[in-house]
Design an enzyme around this catalytic site. Structure first.
Site, PDB file in Angstrom:
ATOM      1  N   ASP A  21      44.986  39.957  39.579  1.00  0.00           N
ATOM      2  CA  ASP A  21      44.417  41.480  39.789  1.00  0.00           C
ATOM      3  C   ASP A  21      45.179  42.379  40.573  1.00  0.00           C
ATOM      4  O   ASP A  21      46.223  42.013  41.341  1.00  0.00           O
ATOM      5  CB  ASP A  21      43.182  41.443  40.656  1.00  0.00           C
ATOM      6  CG  ASP A  21      41.971  41.197  40.114  1.00  0.00           C
ATOM      7  OD1 ASP A  21      42.075  40.406  38.602  1.00  0.00           O
ATOM      8  OD2 ASP A  21      40.934  40.948  40.548  1.00  0.00           O
ATOM      9  N   ARG A  25      38.457  40.123  30.721  1.00  0.00           N
ATOM     10  CA  ARG A  25      39.385  40.628  31.504  1.00  0.00           C
ATOM     11  C   ARG A  25      40.677  40.162  31.234  1.00  0.00           C
ATOM     12  O   ARG A  25      41.324  39.212  32.202  1.00  0.00           O
ATOM     13  CB  ARG A  25      39.021  40.664  32.874  1.00  0.00           C
ATOM     14  CG  ARG A  25      37.756  41.442  33.382  1.00  0.00           C
ATOM     15  CD  ARG A  25      37.552  41.500  34.971  1.00  0.00           C
ATOM     16  NE  ARG A  25      36.601  42.317  35.173  1.00  0.00           N
ATOM     17  CZ  ARG A  25      36.230  42.638  36.177  1.00  0.00           C
ATOM     18  NH1 ARG A  25      36.850  42.175  37.543  1.00  0.00           N
ATOM     19  NH2 ARG A  25      34.847  43.279  36.958  1.00  0.00           N
TER      20      ARG A  25
END
Length: 527
Positions: A194, A243
């Site tokens: 992330d 994602r």
């Protein structure tokens, strides 16, 4: 009710290409990565060199990683931290110092710069312990496995991210890592990779992301749009829900990746995000490209991709898949040079090269030529950790090589013998990947040998002394046992390099010492 449309677009000869062994070569990178070694967007904005030119230290616990950071002269003093063994909550404590800002239960690269964190020996595993990069610049993470990091349940670490970057981070290269979980958010896991809060100029290469609900994001929300650009290439995304990545307002270059088993959505460009998607292989997956879960559109430029058994949802509301007729909706330019492998060979190529403990292999150009290999940066004398006190005082050392190799240690799994052994030690202790065990001769000189069942090409040998011991090894040499040819000579534990030689047995002969020499490891490498 949405009905998926299934497409199978295969280039001519794909099946044959996948059945053919893909050629790879070992690109031996020093732990002190050279200027220009990082590619993609991490090569921009001044480049990403990590701890090149700084000291090299060895760590087997999270606490030792923090001690190495905190023992530097300043928060920007270059350092290479070689990690081996398993890092856990139990061995990762907070350490204080003027050059660090650490916390327990997480590897904290916070308010630091010029750091390389690299797995060596038989491997480095961060088990339920995440790597947190915050307010940091010029960071390299290479050849490590990070697994099962949780944000809920017990124990927790790093908000559930395997590797998380936030708050003013720039120039990060993550290469040949394995990031994995054992489920999704309901099982307590979050993202594997992330970026948020002004994280810029990042490259993720030759890595594996698998078995998680979330691969990774760029931008924590639709108002967090100041991140990127980022490059993703030659990665394996396997058994993930979504994602891969999620791009909020960011620009990404995504090429030569293999996506397999993506269950809900793949590359999700939204809120103005742009993706340049080149020569990837998408397999047995759903909605691998588009804008999903929002009415804020993103955009993509596509070329050379293979869609193998990919299903697409119908468009409508907050769902805008790019397929089944995938076409470009924007143009994205990148400021760096790169070479593309053909999409048809990507699955086999990525399987052979991606992830930790694969010898840092890269494409050898069997599809297209690889980009030039990096060169070794100048290094200073390495030590095992921060030192203090008068420089004339002897310092315990475990001298690693001047330019520690990152390829596979060929000694692991080999055999060993020697001229004799003293003090209840064994030959096998010198090839077990541990600095806490060692071999010593019965006197001040002796021989320890590494032997293989078949011819093995060796070009570098590293002799390491046990952790905490004062260096006593003097003159020594590496010898081809079969021919008696002296390959290289040295003085003091460290590295010898020589012309690549095919061997079945390599002798390390200690010719002098200041006491009884102790050898913790004889590591051998192909380059």
């Amino acid at each position: 009710m949405r009905r998926p449309v299934v497409t199978r677009l295969l280039a001519t000869g794909v099946a044959a290409a996948l059945a053919t062994a893909v050629g790879v070569s070992t690109l031996t990178l020093p732990a002190q990565a050279a200027t220009g070694a990082a590619d993609g967007f991490a090569s921009q904005n001044g480049g990403t060199t990590g701890g090149a030119g700084g000291r090299t230290v060895r760590a087997t616990t999270g606490t030792q990683i923090h001690e190495a950071l905190c023992g530097r002269a300043g928060s920007d003093t270059p350092i290479v931290i070689e990690v081996s063994g398993t890092i856990t909550h139990g061995n990762t404590a907070k350490v204080s110092g003027s050059s660090c800002n650490t916390a327990a239960g997480v590897i904290e690269l916070k308010q630091v710069s010029n750091v390389t964190l690299v797995g060596v020996g038989s491997g480095a595993v961060f088990d339920q312990v995440g790597i947190h990069i915050r307010e940091a610049r010029n960071i390299i993470v290479q050849n490590v496995t990070v697994k099962n990091v949780k944000k809920s349940g017990s124990p927790t670490s790093n908000g559930g991210d395997a590797i998380g970057m936030e708050s003013g981070v720039s120039n990060v290269w993550v290469d040949h890592v394995t990031l994995e979980a054992s489920g999704g958010e309901s099982e307590g896991y979050d993202g594997l990779f992330d970026m948020k809060g002004d994280t810029r100029y990042v490259t993720l290469s030759y890595s594996i992301l698998r078995n998680s609900g979330r691969g990774g994001l760029v931008g924590s929300g639709d108002s967090d749009l100041g991140n990127g650009p980022v490059t993703y290439h030659h990665n394996l995304y396997e058994n993930l829900d979504s994602r891969v990545p999620l791009l909020r307002g960011a620009t990404a270059h995504i090429y030569n990746n293999h996506y397999v088993g993506i269950k809900e959505s793949g590359i999700n460009a939204r809120a103005g995000g742009k993706a340049k998607v080149d020569n990837n292989y998408f397999e047995d997956s759903k909605d691998v490209l588009g804008t999903f879960y929002t009415d804020l559109p993103g955009y993509w430029q596509v070329a050379g991709n293979v869609f193998d058994n990919v299903s697409w949802s119908s468009k409508g509301g907050d769902t805008n898949p790019a397929g089944p007729n995938v076409t470009s909706t924007t143009t994205v330019s990148v400021p760096y040079s790169y070479r593309l492998d053909g999409a048809s060979c990507v699955p086999a190529l990525v399987r052979a090269t991606a992830g930790a403990n694969t010898g840092n292999q890269v494409s050898n150009g069997s599809c297209t030529p690889q980009t030039p290999a990096p060169t070794t940066a100048p290094t200073s004398a390495p030590t095992t950790g921060p030192t203090a006190g008068p420089t004339s005082s002897p310092q315990p050392s475990t001298p690693p090589p001047t330019a520690p190799p990152l390829g596979r240690n060929l000694s692991l799994g080999a055999g060993a013998d020697g001229s004799g052994k003293g003090g209840g030690t064994s030959y096998g202790n010198a090839i077990d990947g541990s600095l806490s065990t060692y071999w010593q001769p019965s006197g001040s000189t002796g021989r320890i040998s590494v032997k293989w069942g078949s011819a093995t090409t060796v070009a570098r040998v590293v002799v390491r002394e046990p952790a905490g011991s004062v260096g006593s090894i003097g003159a020594w040499r590496a010898v081809d046992n079969a021919t008696g040819v002296v390959l290289a000579t040295g003085n003091g534990a460290g590295t010898l390099t020589f012309r690549a030689t095919s061997l079945t047995k390599l002798n390390v002969e200690i010719l002098g010492s200041t006491g009884t020499p102790r050898v913790a490891e004889v590591e051998t490498y192909a380059g």
